[in-house]
Design an enzyme around this catalytic site. Structure first.
Site, short mmCIF file in Angstrom:
data_model
loop_
_atom_site.label_atom_id
_atom_site.label_comp_id
_atom_site.label_asym_id
_atom_site.label_seq_id
_atom_site.Cartn_x
_atom_site.Cartn_y
_atom_site.Cartn_z
CB CYS A 1 -0.55 -6.20 0.85
SG CYS A 1 -0.29 -6.68 2.49
CD GLU B 1 6.93 -1.81 4.10
OE1 GLU B 1 6.84 -2.72 3.51
OE2 GLU B 1 7.89 -1.19 4.66
#
Ligand code: NAD
Ligand code: A1AUG
Length: 515
Positions: A320, A286
């Site tokens: 993020c 990720e």
């Protein structure tokens, strides 16, 4: 009987009692500064000469603690322990493993402010952000425990009259959890306990800027009854210990969250079949984001300005999911920009130990320098509307920064800055707004602020991101409510905190018995 999952409520710090409780824990956290923390391999505490030093990013002179640093020999020792432990841990009762998580969640909940105070100091998080990080760590334990209970009997498959068919899930083996510093508790804990509850053993390599919270998780898991050797704590250098473990032929899977640069490196290395390796390693990777909020002409501009300001500057833009791009319809562009600039100028930037802090520091000197370099780029590419400066006299503080009139393909609009910088660009209509929003190599989060139902449906189909939100900001996914993960160069879209997550950490096995 397990109660239905619901997410951990956030603490209301306007209540005197809560505020005082956190203030007391912040003082206690300071009393623990400078302590030493060992590795934990097979339950054994191992102290090394070489240390990782964890600093308070808001006050460079404060050392949070010294953490022993694994080398390749110790990584090998941890691998052997995890490999041996897997042989019996894989056969344990899933209920027992889930119970460890429920107990661990209860332990953290009882000591919530202690953990939150630690996150304020080690991660430089303002109270609200630190409290949310602790709550999310609790949520991951509660949610994955329940998911394991749901999956323990496998899924129904068809059987014919002469046979009895079953499909059930078995664990994979030894996994390497490599976690980032930004959700230093939640992501580190979630990516560690999920493989563990699924019956795997784990080597936990936390980020070197925030290793102590990982040691604290180890203590909680041990207190909750996790046997020695199931999760092993091996902080160390990414290039030394990280590469060694990623390459190791006994590594069955890698559970990584972090930057695109490191994530793609791990993905490539993990694909190489090493001598003696009997499987294809599974990589759950990720990575970063370049997340856009689209603001339509028919929309609530005050809501849009609030959503942009919080999504861009919450935890100094070090998410993020942070909004680093705004694409606004040309009819409302100037009005929206003026509102965001006004709100940005109201954001206070100070030591997050103070309860009224909106924005604290960025994590370290490298982040500070990188963000200020991008700000210089932004001054060339667009128009500086707010911020644009830093202050490193005490800690690593960068002022919230807004750039206007950027070209969609400018560096500020394309590259992940991972700091409090947001860029604005104009679109002539909604079609063009979607086109610009999709015009990055990432695909993590996005939001659309609009009152137009057709545009909501159009974005649902065409805005290509893993987490898309309407009429709110693009950060703050909740475990079990907004499964999280992105497309394209944002990663493998494993959807942390979602119903499919544990299936990435197990393998389905079919058995068929003739009757
Ligand atoms: N998609 C998500 O869910 C998500 C969540 C949080 C953060 N992020 C991303 O993470 C990044 C910020 O975190 P970061 O600075 O800690 O990322 P990073 O990639 O620098 O580090 C992540 C982890 O990888 C380790 N590492 C570094 N080199 C390694 C190597 N060669 N082999 C193995 N491990 C190695 C680090 O020590 C750390 O533990 C941002 O890009 C952010 O967008 C993504
Ligand atoms: N899950 C978090 C982001 C994690 C990455 O940094 C959010 O939704 O804001």
């Amino acid at each position: 009987m397990v109660t239905p999952y619901k997410h951990e409520p956030f603490t209301d710090f306007t209540i005197d009692e809560n505020r005082k409780a956190l203030e007391a824990e912040l003082k206690k956290a300071e009393e623990n500064f400078g302590k030493e923390y060992p590795l934990i391999i097979g339950g054994e505490r191992i102290t090394t000469e070489e240390k990782i030093v964890s600093y308070n990013p808001a006050n460079k002179s404060e050392v949070i603690g010294y953490v022993s640093k694994a080398n390749q020999d110790l990584a090998e020792k941890a691998m052997k322990v995890a490999d041996e432990t897997f042989e019996w841990w894989r056969k344990t009762n899933p209920e027992m493993r889930a119970d460890i998580l429920f107990r661990a969640a209860a332990i953290v909940r009882r000591r919530k402010h202690e953990f939150t105070a630690h996150l304020v100091k080690e991660g430089g998080k303002p109270w609200k952000e630190a409290d949310a990080d602790t709550a999310e760590a609790i949520d991951f334990m509660e949610y994955y425990g329940r998911q394991m209970l749901d999956m323990k009997n496998g899924v129904e498959v068809n059987s014919r009259e002469v046979e009895n068919n079953r499909l059930h899930y078995i664990p994979l083996g030894v996994g390497i959890t490599i976690s980032p510093w930004n959700f230093l508790f939640a992501i580190m804990a979630g990516t560690t306990v999920a493989p563990m509850v699924a019956g795997n053993t784990v080597l936990l390599k936390p980020a070197s800027t925030t290793p102590i919270i990982a040691y604290k998780l180890m203590e909680v898991l041990e207190e909750a009854g996790m046997p020695a050797g199931v999760v092993n704590f091996v902080p160390g250098s990414g290039s030394e210990v990280g590469d060694y473990l990623v390459d190791h032929p006994r590594t069955r899977f890698i559970n990584f969250t972090g930057s695109r640069e490191v994530g793609t490196r791990i993905y490539e290395r993990a694909a190489v079949v090493q001598p003696g390796q009997k499987w294809l390693k599974r990589s759950i990777i990720e990575m970063g984001g370049k997340d856009t909020i689209i603001v339509d002409d028919n929309s609530d501009l005050e809501l849009a300005a609030d959503a942009i300001t919080y999504s861009a500057f919450g935890f100094s833009g070090q998410k993020c999911s942070a909004c680093s791009r705004v694409v606004a319809h040309e009819a409302i562009y100037d009005d929206l920009l003026a509102r965001v600039v006004e709100k940005t100028k109201e954001v206070n930037v100070q030591d997050p130990t103070r309860h009224d802090t909106y924005m604290g520091p960025v994590i370290d000197e490298a982040a500070y320098n990188k963000i200020l370099d991008y700000i210089e780029v932004g001054k060339q590419e667009g128009k500086l509307m707010a911020g644009g400066t830093g202050d490193k006299s005490q800690g690593w503080f960068v002022h919230p920064t807004v750039f206007a009139d950027l070209a969609p393909d400018s560096r500020i609009m394309q590259e992940e800055i991972f700091g409090p910088v947001v860029g604005f660009t104009k679109a002539k209509d909604f079609d063009e707004a979607i086109e610009i929003a999709n015009n990055t190599e990432y695909g993590l989060t996005g939001a659309v602020i609009t009152n137009n139902r057709e545009h909501i449906e159009q974005a649902r189909e065409d805005f290509h991101v893993g987490n898309l939100y309407f009429n709110r900001g693009c950060t703050a996914a909740i475990v079990g409510y907004h499964p999280f993960g992105g497309f394209n160069m944002s990663g493998t879209d494993s959807k942390a905190g979602g119903p499919d997550y544990l299936s990435h950490l197990m393998q389905p096995k079919t058995t068929s018995e003739m009757l």
